[in-house]
Motif scaffolding. Structure first.
Motif, PDB file in Angstrom:
ATOM      1  N   LEU A 149       0.822  -1.206   0.000  1.00 59.53           N
ATOM      2  CA  LEU A 149       0.000   0.000   0.000  1.00 59.53           C
ATOM      3  C   LEU A 149       0.863   1.267   0.000  1.00 59.53           C
ATOM      4  O   LEU A 149       0.490   2.273  -0.597  1.00 59.53           O
ATOM      5  CB  LEU A 149      -0.944  -0.008   1.197  1.00 59.53           C
ATOM      6  N   VAL A 150       2.016   1.217   0.660  1.00 57.68           N
ATOM      7  CA  VAL A 150       2.932   2.373   0.593  1.00 57.68           C
ATOM      8  C   VAL A 150       3.383   2.589  -0.847  1.00 57.68           C
ATOM      9  O   VAL A 150       3.446   3.720  -1.331  1.00 57.68           O
ATOM     10  CB  VAL A 150       4.138   2.176   1.526  1.00 57.68           C
ATOM     11  N   THR A 151       3.663   1.508  -1.564  1.00 61.49           N
ATOM     12  CA  THR A 151       4.068   1.651  -2.969  1.00 61.49           C
ATOM     13  C   THR A 151       2.939   2.220  -3.816  1.00 61.49           C
ATOM     14  O   THR A 151       3.184   2.887  -4.830  1.00 61.49           O
ATOM     15  CB  THR A 151       4.534   0.329  -3.586  1.00 61.49           C
ATOM     16  N   ARG A 152       1.698   1.982  -3.408  1.00 57.28           N
ATOM     17  CA  ARG A 152       0.554   2.522  -4.173  1.00 57.28           C
ATOM     18  C   ARG A 152       0.471   4.038  -4.036  1.00 57.28           C
ATOM     19  O   ARG A 152      -0.045   4.707  -4.931  1.00 57.28           O
ATOM     20  CB  ARG A 152      -0.751   1.884  -3.728  1.00 57.28           C
ATOM     21  N   THR A 153       0.954   4.586  -2.921  1.00 55.62           N
ATOM     22  CA  THR A 153       0.973   6.045  -2.820  1.00 55.62           C
ATOM     23  C   THR A 153       1.917   6.630  -3.863  1.00 55.62           C
ATOM     24  O   THR A 153       1.656   7.707  -4.404  1.00 55.62           O
ATOM     25  CB  THR A 153       1.383   6.533  -1.416  1.00 55.62           C
ATOM     26  N   VAL A 154       3.004   5.926  -4.157  1.00 61.23           N
ATOM     27  CA  VAL A 154       3.922   6.389  -5.199  1.00 61.23           C
ATOM     28  C   VAL A 154       3.225   6.360  -6.555  1.00 61.23           C
ATOM     29  O   VAL A 154       3.254   7.337  -7.314  1.00 61.23           O
ATOM     30  CB  VAL A 154       5.199   5.535  -5.225  1.00 61.23           C
ATOM     31  N   GLU A 155       2.598   5.235  -6.883  1.00 62.74           N
ATOM     32  CA  GLU A 155       1.884   5.124  -8.150  1.00 62.74           C
ATOM     33  C   GLU A 155       0.847   6.242  -8.298  1.00 62.74           C
ATOM     34  O   GLU A 155       0.749   6.891  -9.347  1.00 62.74           O
ATOM     35  CB  GLU A 155       1.183   3.759  -8.237  1.00 62.74           C
ATOM     36  N   LEU A 156       0.082   6.475  -7.250  1.00 61.57           N
ATOM     37  CA  LEU A 156      -1.003   7.449  -7.330  1.00 61.57           C
ATOM     38  C   LEU A 156      -0.496   8.887  -7.427  1.00 61.57           C
ATOM     39  O   LEU A 156      -0.993   9.678  -8.239  1.00 61.57           O
ATOM     40  CB  LEU A 156      -1.924   7.289  -6.128  1.00 61.57           C
ATOM     41  N   ILE A 157       0.486   9.238  -6.605  1.00 61.02           N
ATOM     42  CA  ILE A 157       1.002  10.611  -6.646  1.00 61.02           C
ATOM     43  C   ILE A 157       1.722  10.880  -7.959  1.00 61.02           C
ATOM     44  O   ILE A 157       1.509  11.927  -8.604  1.00 61.02           O
ATOM     45  CB  ILE A 157       1.939  10.877  -5.457  1.00 61.02           C
ATOM     46  N   VAL A 158       2.557   9.963  -8.382  1.00 64.48           N
ATOM     47  CA  VAL A 158       3.320  10.163  -9.621  1.00 64.48           C
ATOM     48  C   VAL A 158       2.368  10.302 -10.810  1.00 64.48           C
ATOM     49  O   VAL A 158       2.531  11.201 -11.664  1.00 64.48           O
ATOM     50  CB  VAL A 158       4.304   8.999  -9.837  1.00 64.48           C
ATOM     51  N   HIS A 159       1.351   9.447 -10.879  1.00 62.68           N
ATOM     52  CA  HIS A 159       0.463   9.500 -12.040  1.00 62.68           C
ATOM     53  C   HIS A 159      -0.574  10.616 -11.935  1.00 62.68           C
ATOM     54  O   HIS A 159      -1.083  11.078 -12.960  1.00 62.68           O
ATOM     55  CB  HIS A 159      -0.176   8.132 -12.264  1.00 62.68           C
ATOM     56  N   THR A 160      -0.873  11.073 -10.736  1.00 66.75           N
ATOM     57  CA  THR A 160      -1.666  12.296 -10.599  1.00 66.75           C
ATOM     58  C   THR A 160      -0.891  13.466 -11.198  1.00 66.75           C
ATOM     59  O   THR A 160      -1.454  14.310 -11.913  1.00 66.75           O
ATOM     60  CB  THR A 160      -1.991  12.569  -9.123  1.00 66.75           C
ATOM     61  N   ASP A 161       0.404  13.517 -10.931  1.00 68.99           N
ATOM     62  CA  ASP A 161       1.247  14.571 -11.496  1.00 68.99           C
ATOM     63  C   ASP A 161       1.333  14.436 -13.011  1.00 68.99           C
ATOM     64  O   ASP A 161       1.319  15.446 -13.738  1.00 68.99           O
ATOM     65  CB  ASP A 161       2.635  14.510 -10.859  1.00 68.99           C
ATOM     66  N   ASP A 162       1.408  13.209 -13.514  1.00 68.98           N
ATOM     67  CA  ASP A 162       1.404  12.990 -14.965  1.00 68.98           C
ATOM     68  C   ASP A 162       0.101  13.493 -15.581  1.00 68.98           C
ATOM     69  O   ASP A 162       0.097  14.083 -16.670  1.00 68.98           O
ATOM     70  CB  ASP A 162       1.554  11.498 -15.277  1.00 68.98           C
TER      71      ASP A 162
END
Length: 268
Positions: A149-162
């Protein structure tokens, strides 16, 4: 003697779960405002259009849903700090799976909305039924749910920025999700370049020491890099180059060892 392995940072499980759900909610609200023309826009992710990007955001969370639904694996194959560097190995698989999901949704906005609705509902149900210590099966092997779930915060934040970069939409960043993403990527740098000669500061969320050389113990460190969370995330994921960040004063770097260009990106 090799340097000691960095101790894994502790993350509050309840805050991480809430952050994942909140950031997915922000992304969902933004995606559902997109027009067919916006879905066809290019992104900074190679050949992906916004449609592929939107599909990938759901895929990043459906991996949690599938993992919880599947039988628990026998072994833990991946530690949290191993994940950032491990992502590079699976980039091709991620691209293939993303395109399949995007093609299934096609340009049908109701289908994309239904995919987001289903993903949000099933994710919430999965998180209600599983503990953070449960092992789940992922493309990386057996992973502790709390770590994944911590890794999912990376996916979500990075792709929100994308998504913001591609469309200009202003999408909120959940504070806890942004903090977890920043910290994991900062810790990944310290794993990739262990040492204590450079201090990397990403206020207000992270400070790490890295790079071999004389270890700083007191006073102002001789080698300091400082930047804001979003700039750090873009550097760590290759969205921004070290040279561009310096040129725009988005990052400050002082000291003969403070050039991190050869160590970036740290993800994928």
């Amino acid at each position: 003697m090799p340097p000691a392995r960095k101790r894994t940072r502790k993350y509050d499980p309840a805050k991480t779960r809430a952050a994942v759900l909140a950031q997915f909610g922000h992304a969902r609200e933004a995606v559902l405002t997109l027009t067919p023309g916006q879905l066809a826009l290019p992104t900074r992710l190679g050949e992906w259009t916004v449609r592929e990007l939107a599909a990938h955001i759901t895929m990043a969370l459906r991996s949690v849903i599938r993992g919880v639904a599947a039988p628990e694996p026998a072994s833990r194959d991946l530690e949290l700090l191993d994940w950032p560097l491990a992502t590079r190995k699976y980039a091709g698989d991620v691209d293939h799976d993303t395109r399949e999901i995007a093609e299934a949704a096609a340009e049908d906005l109701p289908a994309l909305a239904a995919l987001y609705e289903e993903t949000g509902r099933e994710l919430a149900a999965a998180l209600e039924s599983a503990s953070d210590d449960r092992l789940i099966t992922t493309r990386f092997g057996g992973v502790r749910l709390g770590d994944f779930l911590v890794t999912r915060t990376v996916e979500l934040i990075v792709h929100t920025d994308d998504l913001h970069h591609a469309t200009g939409l202003t999408v909120p960043y959940d504070r806890q999700a942004l903090a977890a993403c920043t910290r994991l990527l900062a810790d990944a740098l310290a794993v990739k370049a262990p040492g204590g000669s450079v201090e990397v500061r990403v206020p207000p969320y992270a400070v790490v020491q890295c790079v071999e050389g004389p270890r700083h113990t007191r006073g102002t460190p001789p080698n300091v890099v400082e930047t804001d969370p979003l700039t750090w995330i873009r550097l760590a994921t290759g969205r921004t180059s070290w040279q561009d960040a310096l040129a725009t004063a988005a990052v400050s770097a002082g000291g003969e060892r403070a050039d991190l260009s050869s160590l970036l990106p740290v993800l994928g």
